[in-house]
Design a protein around this motif. Sequence first.
Motif, mmCIF file in Angstrom:
data_model
loop_
_atom_site.group_PDB
_atom_site.id
_atom_site.type_symbol
_atom_site.label_atom_id
_atom_site.label_comp_id
_atom_site.label_asym_id
_atom_site.label_seq_id
_atom_site.Cartn_x
_atom_site.Cartn_y
_atom_site.Cartn_z
ATOM 1 N N TYR A 42 0.793 -1.247 0.000
ATOM 2 C CA TYR A 42 0.000 0.000 0.000
ATOM 3 C C TYR A 42 0.823 1.293 0.000
ATOM 4 O O TYR A 42 0.258 2.384 0.026
ATOM 5 N N ARG A 46 -0.126 3.742 3.357
ATOM 6 C CA ARG A 46 0.281 3.296 4.695
ATOM 7 C C ARG A 46 1.310 4.232 5.326
ATOM 8 O O ARG A 46 1.203 4.582 6.493
ATOM 9 N N LYS A 57 -6.884 6.771 4.552
ATOM 10 C CA LYS A 57 -6.176 5.496 4.776
ATOM 11 C C LYS A 57 -7.089 4.304 4.496
ATOM 12 O O LYS A 57 -6.618 3.210 4.210
ATOM 13 N N GLN A 60 -7.089 1.673 1.680
ATOM 14 C CA GLN A 60 -6.370 0.394 1.803
ATOM 15 C C GLN A 60 -7.315 -0.780 1.515
ATOM 16 O O GLN A 60 -6.914 -1.781 0.929
ATOM 17 N N ASP A 409 -1.820 -7.842 9.087
ATOM 18 C CA ASP A 409 -2.806 -6.756 9.111
ATOM 19 C C ASP A 409 -3.784 -6.966 10.277
ATOM 20 O O ASP A 409 -4.051 -6.046 11.063
ATOM 21 N N LYS A 425 1.311 -0.575 14.150
ATOM 22 C CA LYS A 425 2.074 -1.214 13.063
ATOM 23 C C LYS A 425 3.268 -2.010 13.579
ATOM 24 O O LYS A 425 3.890 -1.616 14.586
#
Length: 448
Positions: A42, A46, A57, A60, A409, A425
């Motif tokens: 992405y 991202r 965002k 995504q 994810d 993340k």
Amino acid sequence: MEEARNWSVAVIGAGPAGLFAADALVKRGAAVDVYEGGFAPYGLVRYGVAPDHQKIKKTQLAFEKILRKSRVRLFANVKIGHDVSVGELRERYDQVVVAVGSPGARTMHIPGENLPGSVSATEFVNWYNGSPDSRDSVFDLSARRAVIVGMGNVAIDVARILVRERGELATTDIAPRALECLRRSKIEEVVLFARRGPNQAAFDIKEVRELASLAGVSVGVSGYVSKRPTKMSEFIAGLPRTEDLPRDGKRVVLHFCQSPKAILGEESVVGIKTERNHLVESALRMKPVGSGEFTEHEAGLVVRSIGYEGQPLEGVPFQYDTASVPHEKGRVLERSDGKPVPGLYVAGWIKRGPTGLIGTNKACSIETVESMEADLDQVGPLRDASAPGCLLRERGVRFLDLEDWLALDAAELKRGKASGCVRRKFADADEALAFLGRPSRGAASGNI
Ligand code: NAP
């Protein structure tokens, strides 16, 4: 139809341009392998879009749908030019599309640019977005004033993150160490310098409106204000002059018609010297012309936000003056006035330069894919790209596939939920691989 089903394409880069290209290609019958250097796909969705812009965002999810298509495969954590060369991909696939974006930052070429405290917006954006490229970045936010050079949307993002209420940032996917550092920040004033006027500002009015509406932040304007009425100049002219801003709370100043001339300081940044400009009409654009009047402004941090810059990729022609790949409708050319390189294509920022929004890449990628489809009769015998995983395994490349990424994810979202934010993340490929229980070095990975 049978032949079209075997049309094999490698896309280098799993950002918006690469994934829009993959989507257009599978719709036309190709089988597409998408290679991504990082462990996560992405691109700028991202690691570029600001954490307080979660609505953007969310695109995504649309890109995930493309990756889930049956004729698309993801090979993440594969560095093209290091693990596998562009030449090796060209031997194995009918066509290769380069969609690697513009990961570098333009420079101002002024004295003091390399002093500690003088940083690029690219570094700063990577840092607050928790990009693995920013693992070693440290920013000193202990001064009262920060300066940003440039007035594009990235400059507005950086200013907003520097002044936005920390509680509002805490619920986003901002990198925890960036949030921690921002909590300790002493910055009360952020000054943005544009070398031209409000009518030439590169930011969108929506972005500056959002900045002006932040709680606890006042936005003012200094320098030349355009007399030519446009939506933008009227909005800017409606902002208070800097001298009229309230003394309390945080302030952002938009200072027009000032060019950076030197970053000041000996051991680290203490300020910036600018020159006031007149604007002169020229054939193509309003040109800033120095007035000979210089001003020194105190600042402990100078962020240059004057645009991203493309970087060369081995095995792909590169035009240094534009920092992009020479092309004709997406067909890579040997030189800007040269012949096409058979089977090699380009899409996104590395094709057209670092401009436009996420959606702009769609038309850009479709143009490239239309050229690819038109060139199919020149491809020769179709190649078998059925098992690229073998080459990667032989080399001990710890690649990740879509299943791996979906597990990461889901884990990031879960970690986020547990700490009251959207997403937490993984810091880098090692942390991601460790979570997946993959060996720390060498040997096989991926499920393909
Ligand atoms: P940009 O839009 O190209 O803006 C660059 C700014 O730097 C301009 O104000 C430019 O002024 C100035 N500049 C360039 N060279 C300079 C120099 N040597 N000295 C002083 N000023 C200089 O770049 P960006 O902000 O990095 O954005 C890149 C792209 O991403 C844009 O298309 C942007 O819209 C997009 N983006 C969108 C969003 C969003 O929608 N929220 C967020 C981030 C990025 P001049 O005009 O005078 O050259």
